[in-house]
Design an enzyme around this catalytic site. Structure first.
Site, PDB file in Angstrom:
ATOM      1  N   ASN A 134       0.880  -1.174   0.000  1.00  0.00           N
ATOM      2  CA  ASN A 134       0.000   0.000   0.000  1.00  0.00           C
ATOM      3  C   ASN A 134       0.912   1.217   0.000  1.00  0.00           C
ATOM      4  OD1 ASN A 134      -1.396   2.313   0.953  1.00  0.00           O
ATOM      5  ND2 ASN A 134      -3.067   1.039   1.697  1.00  0.00           N
ATOM      6  N   GLU A 139      -3.932   1.899  -2.856  1.00  0.00           N
ATOM      7  CA  GLU A 139      -3.998   3.337  -2.577  1.00  0.00           C
ATOM      8  C   GLU A 139      -3.127   4.144  -3.531  1.00  0.00           C
ATOM      9  OE1 GLU A 139      -4.077   4.000   2.013  1.00  0.00           O
ATOM     10  OE2 GLU A 139      -5.086   5.683   1.063  1.00  0.00           O
ATOM     11  N   TYR A 176      -7.909  -3.768  -2.171  1.00  0.00           N
ATOM     12  CA  TYR A 176      -7.888  -2.677  -1.188  1.00  0.00           C
ATOM     13  C   TYR A 176      -9.246  -2.639  -0.500  1.00  0.00           C
ATOM     14  CZ  TYR A 176      -7.443   1.981   0.852  1.00  0.00           C
ATOM     15  OH  TYR A 176      -7.418   3.043   1.719  1.00  0.00           O
ATOM     16  N   ASP A 212      -4.290  -4.888   0.985  1.00  0.00           N
ATOM     17  CA  ASP A 212      -4.561  -4.257   2.271  1.00  0.00           C
ATOM     18  C   ASP A 212      -5.996  -4.613   2.618  1.00  0.00           C
ATOM     19  OD1 ASP A 212      -5.149  -2.652   4.391  1.00  0.00           O
ATOM     20  OD2 ASP A 212      -4.634  -0.756   3.409  1.00  0.00           O
ATOM     21  N   ASN A 251      -7.389  -4.310   5.559  1.00  0.00           N
ATOM     22  CA  ASN A 251      -7.909  -3.474   6.648  1.00  0.00           C
ATOM     23  C   ASN A 251      -8.580  -4.321   7.729  1.00  0.00           C
ATOM     24  OD1 ASN A 251      -7.291  -0.636   6.491  1.00  0.00           O
ATOM     25  ND2 ASN A 251      -8.403  -0.591   4.551  1.00  0.00           N
ATOM     26  N   ASP A 257       2.942   4.627   5.019  1.00  0.00           N
ATOM     27  CA  ASP A 257       2.706   4.107   6.374  1.00  0.00           C
ATOM     28  C   ASP A 257       2.605   2.577   6.393  1.00  0.00           C
ATOM     29  OD1 ASP A 257       0.369   4.511   4.949  1.00  0.00           O
ATOM     30  OD2 ASP A 257      -0.650   5.646   6.517  1.00  0.00           O
ATOM     31  N   HIS A 258       2.590   1.957   5.221  1.00  0.00           N
ATOM     32  CA  HIS A 258       2.657   0.500   5.116  1.00  0.00           C
ATOM     33  C   HIS A 258       4.044   0.080   4.626  1.00  0.00           C
ATOM     34  CE1 HIS A 258      -1.859  -0.290   5.002  1.00  0.00           C
ATOM     35  NE2 HIS A 258      -1.804   1.010   4.820  1.00  0.00           N
TER      36      HIS A 258
END
Length: 256
Positions: free
Chosen positions: A7, A34, A106, A147, A149, A247-248
């Site tokens: 991501n 993303e 995603y 991802d 989530n 951030d990933h």
DNA sequence: ATGCCACGTTAGACGTGA
């Protein structure tokens, strides 16, 4: 062969990191999430110059997924999930890559809970599970990378208490992930590290990276035939610590 | 309880993320 889920949190902002990663690690297949880029502004030429063919499903400002393949062009099988003609989000892309079926996923974040975004997450998850069942029935080598989530277990997060009310670890989110695995998929990273304690994401806020306050939400699921070829799995954690990092961190599985 | 930080859009905050 090394297959990666990454991501990037904006492919325009992350392009230097992505090109570094391709040059340094030479992954065979990379599933991106993303992109935050429309189809027209996807940096196709930069990626081609790096030696990768690419397929992408963009969207302006947010969402967007892509599949990169070193030395070949992924052949599109499907973009978007069935089951909701009103869904405009670019969150699913599926391709044939050198005989392997690969999906870049995603899954919606779903915060805040409760609310329409959480409902959308659970609904989207059910549609993904339906697609996954169809893919399993093909009895081929399949990798569902993305991802999700979802923090699958309590030992996949730095603090259960800190995240207790988050959509990422609600019982409904976890149950949907467990139902997916129960179809017959293998969670690569969990197989490699059954005790947990492996993170793929660290928030930009509150010094999460410095405190190692992360969690595991990027997953690579293997069909039984792909699982037969399982070699290794891991997280290229160092890339989270670089300048202008996502951030990933890139998360990967190696198939023999 | 809220914001923290980051990105994209687009010119001032705001939506979104997780």
């Amino acid at each position: 062969m090394k297959i990666v889920s990454y991501n990037v949190n904006g492919i325009k902002a992350r392009l230097p990191r992505l090109l570094e990663y391709l040059a340094e690690e030479s992954p065979d297949i990379v599933c991106l999430q993303e992109l935050k880029s429309s189809d027209e502004t996807f940096p196709e030429q930069d990626i081609r110059d790096a030696g990768y063919g690419a397929l992408w499903h963009g969207q302006k400002a947010f969402n967007g997924v892509a599949i990169l393949s070193r030395g070949s062009d992924p052949v599109e099988r499907q973009r978007g999930l069935g089951g909701d003609p009103d869904d405009t989000h670019s969150r699913y892309l599926e391709a044939d890559v050198d005989g392997l079926i690969v999906a870049s996923i995603y899954l919606p974040n779903g915060n805040p809970v409760p609310g329409p975004k959480f409902d959308y997450k659970l609904n989207w998850f059910e549609r993904l599970n339906e697609r996954a069942a169809t893919l399993l029935a093909e009895e081929r080598e399949v990798v569902l990378a993305g991802d999700y989530n979802v923090i699958p277990n309590d030992d996949d997060v730095f603090s259960v208490k800190a995240m207790a009310s988050d959509a990422l670890m609600q019982p409904e989110s976890r149950q949907a992930y467990r139902r997916l695995l129960a179809q017959g998929w293998t969670d690569s990273l969990r197989t490699r590290f059954p005790a947990g304690g492996i993170w793929t994401f660290w928030d930009y806020q509150a010094g999460a990276w410095q405190r190692d306050a992360g969690f595991r939400i990027d997953h690579l699921l293997l069909s039984p035939m792909a699982a037969d070829r399982f070699g290794d799995a891991g997280v290229d954690k160092a890339y989270r610590g670089r300048e202008k990092a996502s951030d990933h961190a890139p998360t990967w599985v190696r198939l023999r």
